[in-house]
Motif scaffolding. Structure first.
Motif, PDB file in Angstrom:
ATOM      1  N   GLY A 114      23.555  89.672  61.298  1.00 37.92           N
ATOM      2  CA  GLY A 114      22.141  89.865  61.358  1.00 37.92           C
ATOM      3  C   GLY A 114      21.970  91.395  62.137  1.00 37.92           C
ATOM      4  N   ASN A 115      21.323  90.939  63.392  1.00 34.30           N
ATOM      5  CA  ASN A 115      21.077  92.289  64.390  1.00 34.30           C
ATOM      6  C   ASN A 115      22.425  92.024  65.714  1.00 34.30           C
ATOM      7  OD1 ASN A 115      19.255  93.811  62.919  1.00 34.30           O
ATOM      8  ND2 ASN A 115      17.617  92.413  63.950  1.00 34.30           N
ATOM      9  N   ASN A 116      23.156  91.041  65.580  1.00 33.90           N
ATOM     10  CA  ASN A 116      24.121  90.628  66.517  1.00 33.90           C
ATOM     11  C   ASN A 116      25.545  91.219  66.328  1.00 33.90           C
ATOM     12  OD1 ASN A 116      22.360  88.739  68.181  1.00 33.90           O
ATOM     13  ND2 ASN A 116      22.121  87.819  66.229  1.00 33.90           N
ATOM     14  N   TYR A 117      25.918  92.139  67.295  1.00 33.33           N
ATOM     15  CA  TYR A 117      27.238  92.496  67.065  1.00 33.33           C
ATOM     16  C   TYR A 117      28.463  91.912  67.995  1.00 33.33           C
ATOM     17  CZ  TYR A 117      25.094  96.671  64.515  1.00 33.33           C
ATOM     18  OH  TYR A 117      24.530  97.184  63.883  1.00 33.33           O
ATOM     19  N   PHE A 118      29.405  91.487  67.494  1.00 36.09           N
ATOM     20  CA  PHE A 118      30.471  91.029  68.289  1.00 36.09           C
ATOM     21  C   PHE A 118      31.738  91.558  68.247  1.00 36.09           C
ATOM     22  CE2 PHE A 118      27.386  87.711  67.378  1.00 36.09           C
ATOM     23  CZ  PHE A 118      27.407  87.046  68.602  1.00 36.09           C
ATOM     24  N   LEU A 119      32.277  92.155  69.479  1.00 42.31           N
ATOM     25  CA  LEU A 119      33.356  92.735  69.399  1.00 42.31           C
ATOM     26  C   LEU A 119      34.878  92.037  68.975  1.00 42.31           C
ATOM     27  CD1 LEU A 119      35.175  95.334  70.186  1.00 42.31           C
ATOM     28  CD2 LEU A 119      35.514  94.526  72.233  1.00 42.31           C
ATOM     29  N   ALA A 120      35.429  92.532  67.768  1.00 48.42           N
ATOM     30  CA  ALA A 120      36.415  91.780  67.282  1.00 48.42           C
ATOM     31  C   ALA A 120      37.512  92.073  67.671  1.00 48.42           C
ATOM     32  CB  ALA A 120      36.058  91.701  65.568  1.00 48.42           C
ATOM     33  N   GLU A 121      37.882  93.458  67.538  1.00 46.10           N
ATOM     34  CA  GLU A 121      39.401  93.806  67.707  1.00 46.10           C
ATOM     35  C   GLU A 121      39.430  95.586  68.309  1.00 46.10           C
ATOM     36  OE1 GLU A 121      41.433  92.702  63.675  1.00 46.10           O
ATOM     37  OE2 GLU A 121      40.865  94.589  63.623  1.00 46.10           O
ATOM     38  N   TYR A 122      40.435  95.762  69.015  1.00 46.43           N
ATOM     39  CA  TYR A 122      40.691  96.891  69.594  1.00 46.43           C
ATOM     40  C   TYR A 122      42.163  97.429  68.953  1.00 46.43           C
ATOM     41  CZ  TYR A 122      42.185 100.710  73.007  1.00 46.43           C
ATOM     42  OH  TYR A 122      42.416 101.841  73.350  1.00 46.43           O
ATOM     43  N   SER A 123      41.913  98.730  68.395  1.00 49.43           N
ATOM     44  CA  SER A 123      43.287  99.120  67.749  1.00 49.43           C
ATOM     45  C   SER A 123      43.845 100.567  68.471  1.00 49.43           C
ATOM     46  CB  SER A 123      43.075  99.075  66.256  1.00 49.43           C
ATOM     47  OG  SER A 123      42.661  98.118  65.507  1.00 49.43           O
ATOM     48  N   THR A 124      44.888 100.717  68.727  1.00 52.29           N
ATOM     49  CA  THR A 124      45.511 101.972  69.019  1.00 52.29           C
ATOM     50  C   THR A 124      46.962 102.000  68.808  1.00 52.29           C
ATOM     51  OG1 THR A 124      45.385 103.521  71.103  1.00 52.29           O
ATOM     52  CG2 THR A 124      45.621 101.108  71.458  1.00 52.29           C
ATOM     53  N   ASN A 125      47.434 103.049  68.652  1.00 49.88           N
ATOM     54  CA  ASN A 125      48.873 103.120  68.497  1.00 49.88           C
ATOM     55  C   ASN A 125      49.468 102.173  67.634  1.00 49.88           C
ATOM     56  OD1 ASN A 125      48.750 105.702  70.255  1.00 49.88           O
ATOM     57  ND2 ASN A 125      48.868 104.367  72.154  1.00 49.88           N
ATOM     58  N   GLY A 126      49.050 101.771  66.496  1.00 53.87           N
ATOM     59  CA  GLY A 126      49.884 100.751  65.861  1.00 53.87           C
ATOM     60  C   GLY A 126      49.665  99.457  66.420  1.00 53.87           C
ATOM     61  N   GLU A 127      48.952  99.274  67.415  1.00 53.21           N
ATOM     62  CA  GLU A 127      48.674  97.721  68.126  1.00 53.21           C
ATOM     63  C   GLU A 127      47.437  97.416  67.773  1.00 53.21           C
ATOM     64  OE1 GLU A 127      52.231  97.298  71.324  1.00 53.21           O
ATOM     65  OE2 GLU A 127      50.201  98.222  71.848  1.00 53.21           O
ATOM     66  N   THR A 128      47.200  96.161  67.650  1.00 50.01           N
ATOM     67  CA  THR A 128      45.940  95.628  67.349  1.00 50.01           C
ATOM     68  C   THR A 128      45.566  94.493  68.346  1.00 50.01           C
ATOM     69  OG1 THR A 128      45.244  96.393  65.336  1.00 50.01           O
ATOM     70  CG2 THR A 128      43.786  94.773  65.852  1.00 50.01           C
ATOM     71  N   LEU A 129      44.599  94.420  69.281  1.00 53.25           N
ATOM     72  CA  LEU A 129      44.055  93.294  69.981  1.00 53.25           C
ATOM     73  C   LEU A 129      43.048  92.643  69.340  1.00 53.25           C
ATOM     74  CD1 LEU A 129      44.656  91.681  72.641  1.00 53.25           C
ATOM     75  CD2 LEU A 129      42.924  93.119  73.798  1.00 53.25           C
ATOM     76  N   THR A 130      43.232  91.295  68.893  1.00 49.67           N
ATOM     77  CA  THR A 130      42.227  90.902  68.231  1.00 49.67           C
ATOM     78  C   THR A 130      41.556  89.578  69.359  1.00 49.67           C
ATOM     79  OG1 THR A 130      43.416  90.722  65.845  1.00 49.67           O
ATOM     80  CG2 THR A 130      41.764  88.939  66.242  1.00 49.67           C
ATOM     81  N   LEU A 131      40.272  89.722  69.274  1.00 51.78           N
ATOM     82  CA  LEU A 131      39.727  89.092  70.440  1.00 51.78           C
ATOM     83  C   LEU A 131      39.132  87.592  70.045  1.00 51.78           C
ATOM     84  CD1 LEU A 131      37.732  92.057  71.788  1.00 51.78           C
ATOM     85  CD2 LEU A 131      39.823  91.062  72.781  1.00 51.78           C
ATOM     86  N   VAL A 132      39.296  86.731  70.980  1.00 52.76           N
ATOM     87  CA  VAL A 132      38.562  85.455  70.712  1.00 52.76           C
ATOM     88  C   VAL A 132      37.227  85.198  70.626  1.00 52.76           C
ATOM     89  CG1 VAL A 132      38.633  83.090  71.595  1.00 52.76           C
ATOM     90  CG2 VAL A 132      40.607  84.663  72.472  1.00 52.76           C
ATOM     91  N   LYS A 133      36.723  84.589  69.558  1.00 57.63           N
ATOM     92  CA  LYS A 133      35.458  84.442  69.155  1.00 57.63           C
ATOM     93  C   LYS A 133      34.962  83.522  70.362  1.00 57.63           C
ATOM     94  CE  LYS A 133      35.346  84.797  64.095  1.00 57.63           C
ATOM     95  NZ  LYS A 133      35.096  83.987  62.819  1.00 57.63           N
ATOM     96  N   SER A 134      33.674  84.242  70.812  1.00 55.53           N
ATOM     97  CA  SER A 134      32.832  83.058  71.580  1.00 55.53           C
ATOM     98  C   SER A 134      32.026  81.991  70.976  1.00 55.53           C
ATOM     99  CB  SER A 134      31.691  83.839  72.272  1.00 55.53           C
ATOM    100  OG  SER A 134      30.795  84.441  71.141  1.00 55.53           O
ATOM    101  N   LYS A 135      31.562  81.103  71.543  1.00 57.97           N
ATOM    102  CA  LYS A 135      30.889  79.962  71.233  1.00 57.97           C
ATOM    103  C   LYS A 135      29.694  80.450  70.195  1.00 57.97           C
ATOM    104  CE  LYS A 135      32.186  76.416  74.431  1.00 57.97           C
ATOM    105  NZ  LYS A 135      31.711  75.596  75.581  1.00 57.97           N
ATOM    106  N   LYS A 136      28.946  81.545  70.812  1.00 63.78           N
ATOM    107  CA  LYS A 136      27.698  82.056  70.080  1.00 63.78           C
ATOM    108  C   LYS A 136      28.279  82.592  68.798  1.00 63.78           C
ATOM    109  CE  LYS A 136      23.906  85.223  70.704  1.00 63.78           C
ATOM    110  NZ  LYS A 136      23.251  86.316  71.475  1.00 63.78           N
ATOM    111  N   GLU A 137      29.212  83.353  68.772  1.00 69.14           N
ATOM    112  CA  GLU A 137      29.778  84.085  67.506  1.00 69.14           C
ATOM    113  C   GLU A 137      30.077  83.108  66.425  1.00 69.14           C
ATOM    114  OE1 GLU A 137      32.710  87.234  65.545  1.00 69.14           O
ATOM    115  OE2 GLU A 137      32.785  86.929  67.732  1.00 69.14           O
TER     116      GLU A 137
END
Length: 144
Positions: free
Chosen positions: A95-118
């Protein structure tokens, strides 16, 4: 003997801290996020952020217009095929809610943990057989 063990332990800690700091400095990027978003239990306003990794599992977000850095936890994985892709943040949109999922750089990706709200929103979407949208925002530039 005690002195040698203490010296060795201190040298090891300094070496680890130096490697972590070097890793973080090489992966810093400035990214303009045009919408408010959530990461973990934190809410972030739209704005330009300096994004860095702090070790193997922590993402640091600093809003360039405000003081303070907030941290999010995740898990790294590597993809050699994207080693030259620009740094980016990927968000899941419900909907209108955005949640940070990943940060990618230099061939590496950090996948973030989902919050309770998400997780709750993801469950609601699954019940209606909908999937969240993915929104990717590219870096303004890499910092050295």
């Amino acid at each position: 003997m005690k002195h040698s063990i203490s010296t060795l332990a201190l040298a090891t800690l300094v070496a680890i801290a130096s490697l972590t700091q070097a890793h973080a400095q090489n992966n810093a990027a400035r990214i303009n996020v045009p919408f408010a978003f959530n990461s973990g239990s934190e809410h972030f306003a739209a704005g330009t952020y300096t994004v860095t990794t702090q070790g193997a599992y922590i993402l640091a977000l600093r809003n360039d217009a405000q003081r303070g850095t907030r941290l999010s936890m995740g898990e790294f994985w590597s993809d050699a095929s994207s080693a030259h892709a620009p740094a980016s943040l990927t968000f899941r949109k419900y909907g209108n809610n955005y949640f940070l999922a990943e940060y990618s750089t230099n061939g590496e990706t950090l996948t973030l943990v989902k919050s309770k709200k998400e997780s709750s929103l993801a469950h609601e979407y699954a019940l209606t057989q909908m999937n969240p949208s993915l929104v990717q925002v590219a870096a303004l530039g890499q910092e050295k």
